[in-house]
Write a protein that holds these residues in place. Structure first.
Motif, PDB file in Angstrom:
ATOM      1  N   UNK A  44      18.106   0.084  46.881  1.00  0.00           N
ATOM      2  CA  UNK A  44      18.841  -0.289  45.659  1.00  0.00           C
ATOM      3  C   UNK A  44      20.356  -0.345  45.895  1.00  0.00           C
ATOM      4  N   UNK A  45      20.727  -0.303  47.178  1.00  0.00           N
ATOM      5  CA  UNK A  45      22.140  -0.427  47.593  1.00  0.00           C
ATOM      6  C   UNK A  45      23.043   0.593  46.891  1.00  0.00           C
ATOM      7  N   UNK A  46      22.533   1.807  46.786  1.00  0.00           N
ATOM      8  CA  UNK A  46      23.324   2.890  46.161  1.00  0.00           C
ATOM      9  C   UNK A  46      24.221   3.520  47.228  1.00  0.00           C
ATOM     10  N   UNK A  47      25.507   3.533  46.945  1.00  0.00           N
ATOM     11  CA  UNK A  47      26.505   4.088  47.873  1.00  0.00           C
ATOM     12  C   UNK A  47      26.318   5.604  47.962  1.00  0.00           C
ATOM     13  N   UNK A  48      26.235   6.124  49.186  1.00  0.00           N
ATOM     14  CA  UNK A  48      26.036   7.570  49.375  1.00  0.00           C
ATOM     15  C   UNK A  48      27.310   8.225  49.917  1.00  0.00           C
TER      16      UNK A  48
ATOM     17  N   UNK B 207      27.083  16.453  39.733  1.00  0.00           N
ATOM     18  CA  UNK B 207      26.392  15.611  40.719  1.00  0.00           C
ATOM     19  C   UNK B 207      26.535  14.124  40.421  1.00  0.00           C
ATOM     20  N   UNK B 208      26.954  13.368  41.448  1.00  0.00           N
ATOM     21  CA  UNK B 208      26.864  11.904  41.369  1.00  0.00           C
ATOM     22  C   UNK B 208      25.402  11.509  41.609  1.00  0.00           C
TER      23      UNK B 208
ATOM     24  N   UNK C  41      22.365  19.047  31.527  1.00  0.00           N
ATOM     25  CA  UNK C  41      22.659  19.402  32.917  1.00  0.00           C
ATOM     26  C   UNK C  41      23.080  18.195  33.757  1.00  0.00           C
ATOM     27  N   UNK C  42      23.117  17.010  33.128  1.00  0.00           N
ATOM     28  CA  UNK C  42      23.360  15.782  33.894  1.00  0.00           C
ATOM     29  C   UNK C  42      24.569  15.057  33.324  1.00  0.00           C
ATOM     30  N   UNK C  43      25.439  14.572  34.221  1.00  0.00           N
ATOM     31  CA  UNK C  43      26.607  13.847  33.704  1.00  0.00           C
ATOM     32  C   UNK C  43      26.281  12.372  33.491  1.00  0.00           C
ATOM     33  N   UNK C  44      27.028  11.762  32.628  1.00  0.00           N
ATOM     34  CA  UNK C  44      26.879  10.328  32.333  1.00  0.00           C
ATOM     35  C   UNK C  44      27.043   9.511  33.616  1.00  0.00           C
ATOM     36  N   UNK C  45      26.110   8.567  33.856  1.00  0.00           N
ATOM     37  CA  UNK C  45      26.231   7.685  35.023  1.00  0.00           C
ATOM     38  C   UNK C  45      25.705   8.270  36.313  1.00  0.00           C
ATOM     39  N   UNK C  46      25.032   9.425  36.220  1.00  0.00           N
ATOM     40  CA  UNK C  46      24.478  10.044  37.437  1.00  0.00           C
ATOM     41  C   UNK C  46      23.264   9.258  37.933  1.00  0.00           C
ATOM     42  N   UNK C  47      22.926   9.503  39.206  1.00  0.00           N
ATOM     43  CA  UNK C  47      21.701   8.951  39.795  1.00  0.00           C
ATOM     44  C   UNK C  47      20.758  10.139  39.975  1.00  0.00           C
ATOM     45  N   UNK C  48      19.588  10.066  39.361  1.00  0.00           N
ATOM     46  CA  UNK C  48      18.678  11.221  39.370  1.00  0.00           C
ATOM     47  C   UNK C  48      17.389  10.875  40.118  1.00  0.00           C
ATOM     48  N   UNK C  49      17.096  11.700  41.126  1.00  0.00           N
ATOM     49  CA  UNK C  49      15.885  11.517  41.927  1.00  0.00           C
ATOM     50  C   UNK C  49      14.977  12.723  41.681  1.00  0.00           C
ATOM     51  N   UNK C  50      13.855  12.470  41.012  1.00  0.00           N
ATOM     52  CA  UNK C  50      12.925  13.539  40.615  1.00  0.00           C
ATOM     53  C   UNK C  50      11.792  13.605  41.642  1.00  0.00           C
ATOM     54  N   UNK C  51      11.791  14.670  42.443  1.00  0.00           N
ATOM     55  CA  UNK C  51      10.821  14.804  43.538  1.00  0.00           C
ATOM     56  C   UNK C  51       9.660  15.719  43.136  1.00  0.00           C
ATOM     57  N   UNK C  52       9.884  16.525  42.096  1.00  0.00           N
ATOM     58  CA  UNK C  52       8.845  17.467  41.658  1.00  0.00           C
ATOM     59  C   UNK C  52       7.666  16.748  41.031  1.00  0.00           C
TER      60      UNK C  52
ATOM     61  N   UNK D  80      21.542   8.092  32.708  1.00  0.00           N
ATOM     62  CA  UNK D  80      21.606   7.780  34.130  1.00  0.00           C
ATOM     63  C   UNK D  80      21.945   6.325  34.428  1.00  0.00           C
ATOM     64  N   UNK D  81      22.547   6.140  35.601  1.00  0.00           N
ATOM     65  CA  UNK D  81      22.696   4.772  36.117  1.00  0.00           C
ATOM     66  C   UNK D  81      21.356   4.354  36.741  1.00  0.00           C
ATOM     67  N   UNK D  82      20.781   5.276  37.537  1.00  0.00           N
ATOM     68  CA  UNK D  82      19.459   5.064  38.142  1.00  0.00           C
ATOM     69  C   UNK D  82      18.647   6.347  37.995  1.00  0.00           C
ATOM     70  N   UNK D  83      17.324   6.216  37.855  1.00  0.00           N
ATOM     71  CA  UNK D  83      16.449   7.397  37.809  1.00  0.00           C
ATOM     72  C   UNK D  83      15.063   7.017  38.349  1.00  0.00           C
ATOM     73  N   UNK D  84      14.419   7.973  39.018  1.00  0.00           N
ATOM     74  CA  UNK D  84      13.048   7.726  39.496  1.00  0.00           C
ATOM     75  C   UNK D  84      12.060   8.183  38.433  1.00  0.00           C
ATOM     76  N   UNK D  85      10.984   7.427  38.222  1.00  0.00           N
ATOM     77  CA  UNK D  85       9.922   7.885  37.324  1.00  0.00           C
ATOM     78  C   UNK D  85       8.960   8.826  38.071  1.00  0.00           C
TER      79      UNK D  85
END
Length: 282
Positions: free
Chosen positions: A150-154, A200-201, A217-228, A250-255
């Motif tokens: 998704x071309x997310x800058x790290x 967290x970005x 617990x999450x800031x506006x525009x964060x990218x959230x990756x849910x592994x649980x 979120x800007x991006x989030x995993x389902x």
């Protein structure tokens, strides 16, 4: 808000693997994966079945060694020794967790590093931390593949990882560090978790506790990756993030399901293919 669709990307990766397996088979090499399953934990059985089906879809030969819960450690180690010596097996995977009476470290260390497609052997773990080539654990590898797709800058980002296991949290932290991110690794003894997550970005959560991460617990525009991943009494499969309330921020989030899970299996297949290619070039 955009969904990070791990399912779609995993399907794409499987298509690529299938064609590469076809090329290898013309050279007389079929990638082979051996899975060892001890006991009859339903979650473990389900994972092993998913892995076997994915192997079948991509043309990878797979075999599952099912062992009783009370198997002696020596018998388990003998099976690993046999698989290490089998030239047709490129990857060996021991499904965790193992029963209490078995020393997990001894079992993982018994796997030949060049067949350690789970990336849990200290040899491969060390190479990740030293930023050298080796086998990367499938879940962290899947997370990075998804972000890059998704071309997310790290580089330069604040990455917060909640959950510091050897399987996910620690190697994931090392991978992000290798991409020049700033890492915060949180765990059960972390004080004031929200102070870290709010900064967290990119927020990655791998705990196995439903709705651990709330919108506060999450800031506006964060990218959230849910592994649980957890199963509620209702039978619903959920992650560690309160998706409904967190997603709008979120800007991006995993389902969950359909995010990191399929990527884990795709990454495992990529590692098995990589091992087979090394065999082909020897």
């Amino acid at each position: 808000m955009q969904i990070l669709d791990g399912k779609a990307l995993a399907q794409q990766i499987e298509t690529e693997i299938k064609s590469e397996v076809g090329v290898l088979s013309q050279k007389g090499i079929t990638p082979g994966l051996a899975v060892i399953l001890v006991g009859n934990d339903p979650a473990s059985q389900s994972y092993v079945n998913m892995k076997a089906k994915a192997c079948k879809r991509t043309g990878i030969y797979s075999i599952t060694h099912e062992m009783p819960e009370n198997i002696a450690q020596d018998s388990l180690l003998q099976t690993i020794t046999m698989l290490n010596a089998n030239p047709n097996i490129d990857g060996i995977l021991v499904q965790l967790p193992l029963p209490k009476h078995i020393d997990t470290t001894a079992v993982l260390e018994a796997i030949a590093p060049h067949k350690d497609v789970d990336g849990f052997h200290p040899f491969n773990m060390g190479r990740i931390f030293a930023n050298l080539a080796g086998f990367v654990p499938a879940t962290p590898m899947g997370v990075l593949s998804l972000l890059k797709h998704y071309k997310i800058e790290i580089q330069g980002k604040n990455v917060v990882i909640v959950g510091a296991s050897n399987i996910v949290g620690k190697p994931l932290g090392a991978l992000f560090l290798n991409e020049n991110a700033t890492i915060t690794l949180c765990h059960i003894y972390t004080q004031d978790l929200i102070a870290h997550t709010k900064n967290a970005d990119i927020l990655c959560v791998a705990v196995g506790k439903p709705n651990l991460i709330t919108k506060e617990m999450v800031k506006q525009g964060a990218i959230v990756v849910d592994i649980g991943i957890s199963k509620l009494p209702s039978g619903q499969i959920v992650g560690d993030v309160d998706f409904e309330n967190v997603a709008p921020l979120c800007e991006f989030i995993t389902p969950v399901p359909g995010g990191v899970g399929p990527m884990t299996i795709a990454s495992l297949l990529q590692n098995t293919l990589k091992s087979a290619k090394l065999r082909a070039n020897h």
